[in-house]
Write a protein that holds these residues in place. Structure first.
Motif, PDB file in Angstrom:
ATOM      1  N   GLY A 118       0.510  -1.316   0.223  1.00  0.00           N
ATOM      2  CA  GLY A 118      -0.031  -0.308   0.204  1.00  0.00           C
ATOM      3  C   GLY A 118       0.755   1.174   0.159  1.00  0.00           C
ATOM      4  O   GLY A 118       1.922   1.388  -0.781  1.00  0.00           O
ATOM      5  N   ASP A 119       0.155   1.989   0.840  1.00  0.00           N
ATOM      6  CA  ASP A 119       0.872   3.610   0.985  1.00  0.00           C
ATOM      7  C   ASP A 119       1.963   4.020   2.054  1.00  0.00           C
ATOM      8  O   ASP A 119       2.930   4.622   2.416  1.00  0.00           O
ATOM      9  CB  ASP A 119      -0.112   4.732   0.878  1.00  0.00           C
ATOM     10  N   LEU A 120       2.566   2.526   2.611  1.00  0.00           N
ATOM     11  CA  LEU A 120       3.691   2.436   3.866  1.00  0.00           C
ATOM     12  C   LEU A 120       4.807   3.160   2.887  1.00  0.00           C
ATOM     13  O   LEU A 120       5.135   2.658   2.282  1.00  0.00           O
ATOM     14  CB  LEU A 120       3.909   0.809   4.264  1.00  0.00           C
ATOM     15  N   ARG A 121       5.514   4.586   3.586  1.00  0.00           N
ATOM     16  CA  ARG A 121       6.828   4.577   3.120  1.00  0.00           C
ATOM     17  C   ARG A 121       7.404   5.087   4.124  1.00  0.00           C
ATOM     18  O   ARG A 121       7.189   6.613   4.590  1.00  0.00           O
ATOM     19  CB  ARG A 121       6.882   5.461   2.275  1.00  0.00           C
ATOM     20  N   PRO A 122       8.825   4.255   4.263  1.00  0.00           N
ATOM     21  CA  PRO A 122       9.643   4.712   6.000  1.00  0.00           C
ATOM     22  C   PRO A 122       9.908   6.362   5.316  1.00  0.00           C
ATOM     23  O   PRO A 122      10.392   6.223   4.322  1.00  0.00           O
ATOM     24  CB  PRO A 122      10.254   3.264   5.830  1.00  0.00           C
ATOM     25  N   GLY A 123      10.470   6.540   6.975  1.00  0.00           N
ATOM     26  CA  GLY A 123      11.300   7.581   6.936  1.00  0.00           C
ATOM     27  C   GLY A 123      12.742   7.368   6.752  1.00  0.00           C
ATOM     28  O   GLY A 123      13.492   8.097   7.410  1.00  0.00           O
ATOM     29  N   PHE A 124      12.944   6.124   6.258  1.00  0.00           N
ATOM     30  CA  PHE A 124      14.502   6.163   6.034  1.00  0.00           C
ATOM     31  C   PHE A 124      15.456   6.112   4.696  1.00  0.00           C
ATOM     32  O   PHE A 124      13.962   5.394   3.988  1.00  0.00           O
ATOM     33  CB  PHE A 124      15.232   5.303   7.000  1.00  0.00           C
ATOM     34  N   ARG A 125      16.601   6.217   4.584  1.00  0.00           N
ATOM     35  CA  ARG A 125      16.383   5.912   2.977  1.00  0.00           C
ATOM     36  C   ARG A 125      17.213   4.071   2.922  1.00  0.00           C
ATOM     37  O   ARG A 125      17.566   3.525   3.588  1.00  0.00           O
ATOM     38  CB  ARG A 125      18.366   5.946   2.755  1.00  0.00           C
ATOM     39  N   TYR A 126      16.073   3.870   2.147  1.00  0.00           N
ATOM     40  CA  TYR A 126      16.334   2.667   1.611  1.00  0.00           C
ATOM     41  C   TYR A 126      15.807   2.396  -0.127  1.00  0.00           C
ATOM     42  O   TYR A 126      15.703   2.660  -1.221  1.00  0.00           O
ATOM     43  CB  TYR A 126      14.064   2.099   2.655  1.00  0.00           C
ATOM     44  N   VAL A 127      15.893   0.624  -0.177  1.00  0.00           N
ATOM     45  CA  VAL A 127      14.995   0.200  -1.827  1.00  0.00           C
ATOM     46  C   VAL A 127      14.826  -1.056  -1.473  1.00  0.00           C
ATOM     47  O   VAL A 127      15.251  -2.011  -0.405  1.00  0.00           O
ATOM     48  CB  VAL A 127      17.392  -0.039  -2.136  1.00  0.00           C
ATOM     49  N   GLU A 128      13.711  -1.612  -2.081  1.00  0.00           N
ATOM     50  CA  GLU A 128      13.639  -2.363  -2.206  1.00  0.00           C
ATOM     51  C   GLU A 128      13.944  -3.584  -3.548  1.00  0.00           C
ATOM     52  O   GLU A 128      14.461  -2.932  -4.627  1.00  0.00           O
ATOM     53  CB  GLU A 128      11.607  -2.280  -2.232  1.00  0.00           C
TER      54      GLU A 128
END
Length: 159
Positions: A118-128
């Protein structure tokens, strides 16, 4: 000389359904700026797969079925910092808080590409990334599965 920084690989075990016990497992590597996240953990994954005669992707189910899980966890712990959290899933916001805690102090978090919905977006730098191509996520899968079985009994938990 490059300064070292932390890269954290994170995967989950358990269904994100209300009242289910979910475990987020992570491995955190100190890395120099010259190394890529795709290289971290590759040698360890290859050695564990060879030791347990596992073909393909390293997964918790295969480790549990073919070897001594405690010994594999000990090998991973020698190479990286283990992080995990077990919780009863209530909502996406609570899941995100647990995820952000595991990624503390990370310059980059590498998340299994099925972790966020869904719309989950963490507040840290990430890649999937796909776990099949990312050894660090395969190690995180083993950590998550191991601690889910120990802390949740490997089954659905209803409160």
């Amino acid at each position: 000389m490059y300064k070292s920084f932390v890269i954290v690989f994170i995967d989950e075990s358990g269904l994100k359904d209300v009242c289910n016990c979910v475990v987020l497992g992570a491995v955190a590597f100190a890395s120099s700026r010259g190394a890529t996240y795709l290289e971290l953990g590759r040698h360890l994954v290859d050695n564990i797969k060879r030791m347990l005669r596992i073909g393909g992707e390293l997964k918790w189910r295969a480790v549990k079925r073919r070897g001594n899980p405690e010994a594999v966890i000990a090998l991973i712990e020698k190479a990286a910092e283990l992080r995990y959290t077990a919780f009863h899933y209530k909502n996406p916001e609570g899941f995100l808080r647990e995820l952000e805690e595991l990624a503390r102090d990370a310059a980059l978090a590498v998340l299994d590409n099925q972790l966020l919905h869904g719309d989950l977006r963490p507040g840290f730098r990430y890649v999937e990334r796909d776990s099949r191509r990312t050894p660090g996520i395969q190690l995180a899968d083993v950590v998550a599965g191991y601690y889910r079985e120990r802390l949740c009994g490997g089954r659905r938990v209803v409160l």
